[in-house]
Motif scaffolding. Structure first.
Motif, PDB file in Angstrom:
ATOM      1  N   PHE A  27       0.803  -1.221   0.000  1.00  0.00           N
ATOM      2  CA  PHE A  27       0.000   0.000   0.000  1.00  0.00           C
ATOM      3  C   PHE A  27       0.836   1.272   0.000  1.00  0.00           C
ATOM      4  O   PHE A  27       0.326   2.347  -0.316  1.00  0.00           O
ATOM      5  N   ILE A  28       2.098   1.163   0.393  1.00  0.00           N
ATOM      6  CA  ILE A  28       2.941   2.360   0.304  1.00  0.00           C
ATOM      7  C   ILE A  28       3.894   2.251  -0.887  1.00  0.00           C
ATOM      8  O   ILE A  28       3.771   2.994  -1.851  1.00  0.00           O
ATOM      9  N   TYR A  29       4.789   1.257  -0.853  1.00  0.00           N
ATOM     10  CA  TYR A  29       5.804   1.213  -1.911  1.00  0.00           C
ATOM     11  C   TYR A  29       5.255   0.718  -3.245  1.00  0.00           C
ATOM     12  O   TYR A  29       5.571   1.274  -4.297  1.00  0.00           O
ATOM     13  N   GLY A  30       4.402  -0.304  -3.180  1.00  0.00           N
ATOM     14  CA  GLY A  30       3.784  -0.781  -4.415  1.00  0.00           C
ATOM     15  C   GLY A  30       2.958   0.319  -5.068  1.00  0.00           C
ATOM     16  O   GLY A  30       3.051   0.556  -6.279  1.00  0.00           O
ATOM     17  N   PHE A  31       2.184   0.997  -4.234  1.00  0.00           N
ATOM     18  CA  PHE A  31       1.313   2.044  -4.772  1.00  0.00           C
ATOM     19  C   PHE A  31       2.119   3.235  -5.303  1.00  0.00           C
ATOM     20  O   PHE A  31       1.739   3.859  -6.287  1.00  0.00           O
ATOM     21  N   ILE A  32       3.231   3.541  -4.623  1.00  0.00           N
ATOM     22  CA  ILE A  32       4.077   4.624  -5.144  1.00  0.00           C
ATOM     23  C   ILE A  32       4.602   4.233  -6.529  1.00  0.00           C
ATOM     24  O   ILE A  32       4.573   5.028  -7.472  1.00  0.00           O
ATOM     25  N   GLY A  33       5.048   2.977  -6.643  1.00  0.00           N
ATOM     26  CA  GLY A  33       5.522   2.493  -7.936  1.00  0.00           C
ATOM     27  C   GLY A  33       4.440   2.594  -9.000  1.00  0.00           C
ATOM     28  O   GLY A  33       4.686   3.037 -10.124  1.00  0.00           O
ATOM     29  N   TRP A  34       3.243   2.219  -8.604  1.00  0.00           N
ATOM     30  CA  TRP A  34       2.086   2.284  -9.502  1.00  0.00           C
ATOM     31  C   TRP A  34       1.830   3.730  -9.930  1.00  0.00           C
ATOM     32  O   TRP A  34       1.603   4.030 -11.110  1.00  0.00           O
ATOM     33  N   THR A  35       1.897   4.638  -8.977  1.00  0.00           N
ATOM     34  CA  THR A  35       1.697   6.054  -9.308  1.00  0.00           C
ATOM     35  C   THR A  35       2.779   6.554 -10.266  1.00  0.00           C
ATOM     36  O   THR A  35       2.489   7.304 -11.204  1.00  0.00           O
ATOM     37  N   VAL A  36       4.025   6.120 -10.023  1.00  0.00           N
ATOM     38  CA  VAL A  36       5.108   6.503 -10.937  1.00  0.00           C
ATOM     39  C   VAL A  36       4.764   6.038 -12.354  1.00  0.00           C
ATOM     40  O   VAL A  36       4.876   6.794 -13.327  1.00  0.00           O
ATOM     41  N   ARG A  37       4.270   4.793 -12.431  1.00  0.00           N
ATOM     42  CA  ARG A  37       3.899   4.253 -13.748  1.00  0.00           C
ATOM     43  C   ARG A  37       2.789   5.099 -14.387  1.00  0.00           C
ATOM     44  O   ARG A  37       2.843   5.407 -15.584  1.00  0.00           O
ATOM     45  N   VAL A  38       1.792   5.472 -13.594  1.00  0.00           N
ATOM     46  CA  VAL A  38       0.703   6.307 -14.121  1.00  0.00           C
ATOM     47  C   VAL A  38       1.264   7.643 -14.614  1.00  0.00           C
ATOM     48  O   VAL A  38       0.873   8.154 -15.666  1.00  0.00           O
TER      49      VAL A  38
END
Lengths: 298, 272
Positions: A27-38
């Motif tokens: 929820f923190i690092y995975g989601f940050i990575g996901w946001t970077v991808r977006v």
């Protein structure tokens, strides 16, 4: 036998924290990575679109006049808020450190705004900072006229360019009790002998503060700077409650929210949020490392 | 000596002046809330009410009641569950350092400082994908993003306890869970109070998560208040009463347990 238990417990200890660690990782690092991808995608509209877009969203922000307003507002807000909160908090802490009667009462009083939501603060301050003039004058402006201080009347958050500084006033009201508490804890940790020794050496009260106490409080000032600084980068609810989504008071956090969820421009929203994250990380990561390293217990 | 006392009493002047500054917003909220509708006028906003009237409160409550209860329904489980989780995590990070714990702990800590905007898009996508909507999703969100601060607060407390306490119990044959249940848990009550209060206050006061994760029907009170204030139809006096209503639960907690609130506050700057 004891060894067996120890091994079993060792496994159990990992099993017990694993859900939390996984939650943080996802929820923190995975989601940050996901946001970077977006942020590197062309996603604009209701349906996710991960078409590669390189750094375009970031590059466009740097020529975006709205983002320029956001950066300017953030700089003004941060300066006024951080300096005001630290000075006021320090002043209050020194006042309360003089061993006056009723210290506990005043301390609680200066701290109570911390318990309140920024939304409440914003709604109330919006009416206090009512910019209406003439017969419709109210709020602080009306109070100033009662006190014959008319020259202090101003347009508050509706002042062109500097309006955001008025929002910072409300934030100072809310957060200065916090720096007061930090400084008070710092002052209490200074051994009395140090002040007494300085007194015996003939130092005046002012000199003691300037040459003994202030240098010892440097770590407190540093933490306050970092904590308040990172808060002001994230400022969001307070502005929303005071002014809604008005362009002159725009900041990155609001731009992100609006362009993502109202404008459906996910790619740009994500890029703004990643820039925000980087600016916070620059302040916070060294702070975490430093704090954990200097910890007294290990 | 006399001169010193005089100069010390002189310090009450700035102190009282500052006290007034901090009380002004509260004063305006209170006097406005207790005025009758007939008395309400922006031009007399600084005047005391002629009597105690509840018009504004009744009006504000009728608008905010569902959201008020939504807030309670979300905040109580969020605070309780995240403190339990934090206590367990804190125990293990303080006393059962597994390999890599020193690396993972700062990674967890960073999570309490991030701007939540940077996880907001995936969060909404994720919640929609797994079909967790509204209040339940919001509660879950507060529990997950509460892990860093609750873990930190408990870890700092447990780390301050002497290791001998555990060693003695281990020699007596107690295992990890027994030590936790019979030795640490009973002396953790103050830390639980700190964390419960902290989580209660921050979940209650949250706006960002609430505004993106909930709709009209399950808005918590902060979102409802903000929308009420943003509308042109609802008078400012009702907004003031609504603000007081929104501020009251965390304020009461602060008045009743200020000392613990302060400790949570200092923990939030890593200065447990």
């Amino acid at each position: 036998m004891r060894k067996f238990f120890a091994d079993k417990d060792r496994v159990l200890s990992v099993v017990l924290v694993l859900p939390s660690i996984l939650a943080v990782l996802i929820f923190i690092y995975g989601f940050i990575g996901w946001t970077v991808r977006v942020s590197l995608s062309k996603w604009k509209g209701l349906n996710p679109d991960y078409t590669w877009n390189g750094l375009t969203n970031y590059i466009n922000l740097f020529s975006d006049p709205r983002f320029a307003v956001d950066v300017r507002n953030t700089v003004i807000f941060t300066s006024v808020f951080v300096v005001g909160t630290i000075l006021l908090g320090f002043f209050l802490a020194v006042l309360l450190d003089q061993g006056l009667k009723g210290e506990g009462f005043f301390r609680s009083l200066f701290l109570f705004p911390m318990a309140i939501s920024y939304i409440v603060t914003g709604v109330v301050w919006r009416w206090l900072m009512n910019p209406a003039t003439g017969t419709r004058t109210s709020g602080f402006n009306l109070l100033f006229s009662y006190l014959h201080l008319d020259f202090l009347q101003n347009a508050w958050h509706t002042t062109p360019t500097w309006g955001i500084a008025a929002v910072a006033l409300a934030a100072i009201w809310q957060m200065s009790g916090y720096t007061m508490a930090l400084y008070l804890a710092g002052l209490r940790a200074i051994p009395h002998e140090l002040r007494e020794a300085a007194q015996i050496d003939g130092a005046s009260d002012l000199q003691i503060y300037r040459f003994v106490i202030l240098p010892l409080l440097t770590p407190v000032t540093l933490s306050a700077l970092i904590i308040l600084g990172h808060m002001s980068l994230k400022v969001f609810d307070l502005i929303i409650a005071i002014a809604g989504k008005q362009l002159p008071l725009d900041v990155p956090a609001i731009y992100m929210w609006q362009t993502t969820f109202d404008g459906l421009f996910y790619g740009r929203g994500a890029a703004i949020s990643i820039l925000l994250l980087i600016s916070v990380a620059v302040l916070i990561i060294p702070y975490i490392i430093y704090t954990l390293r200097t910890e007294t217990f290990k | 000596m006399n001169r010193l006392r005089f100069s010390k009493n002189f310090l009450y002047v700035p102190l009282v002046f500052m006290a007034i500054f901090y009380l002004i917003p509260l004063y305006v909220m209170l006097v406005t809330s207790f005025k009758s509708f007939a008395e309400v006028d922006l031009k007399t906003m600084w005047n005391l009410p002629a009597g105690i009237h509840f018009d504004n409160f009744i009006e504000a409550y009728s608008k905010l009641a569902p959201s008020l209860w939504n807030s309670f329904a979300m905040v109580i489980p969020a605070a309780v569950l995240s403190s339990m989780l934090g206590s367990l995590n804190g125990y293990i990070f303080a006393k059962w350092k597994f390999r890599g714990a020193d690396l993972i702990f700062p990674l967890i800590l960073f999570g309490m400082f991030i701007p939540y905007q940077s996880i907001l898009i995936p969060l909404v996508q994720f919640m929609n994908a797994v079909g967790i909507k509204g209040l339940v999703g919001l509660t879950l969100t507060h529990i997950i993003y509460g892990i860093p601060i609750t873990t930190l607060t408990f870890r700092n407390y447990y780390a301050s306890l002497p290791q001998e306490l555990l060693e003695a119990a281990k020699i007596d044959g107690a295992d990890l869970l027994k030590i936790y249940r019979h030795i640490l848990l009973p002396i953790s009550i103050p830390s639980f109070v700190v964390v419960l209060i902290w989580q209660f206050t921050s979940a209650w006061n949250d706006f960002l998560f609430a505004v993106v994760l909930t709709g009209n029907k399950d808005w918590p009170i902060t979102v409802a208040l903000n929308n009420m204030a943003g509308s042109q139809i609802i008078a400012w006096n009702v907004q003031m009463a609504g603000s007081l209503l929104t501020a009251l639960p965390p304020l009461l907690v602060y008045i009743l347990a200020g000392r613990y609130f302060l400790r949570g506050l200092l923990a939030g700057s890593l200065k447990g």
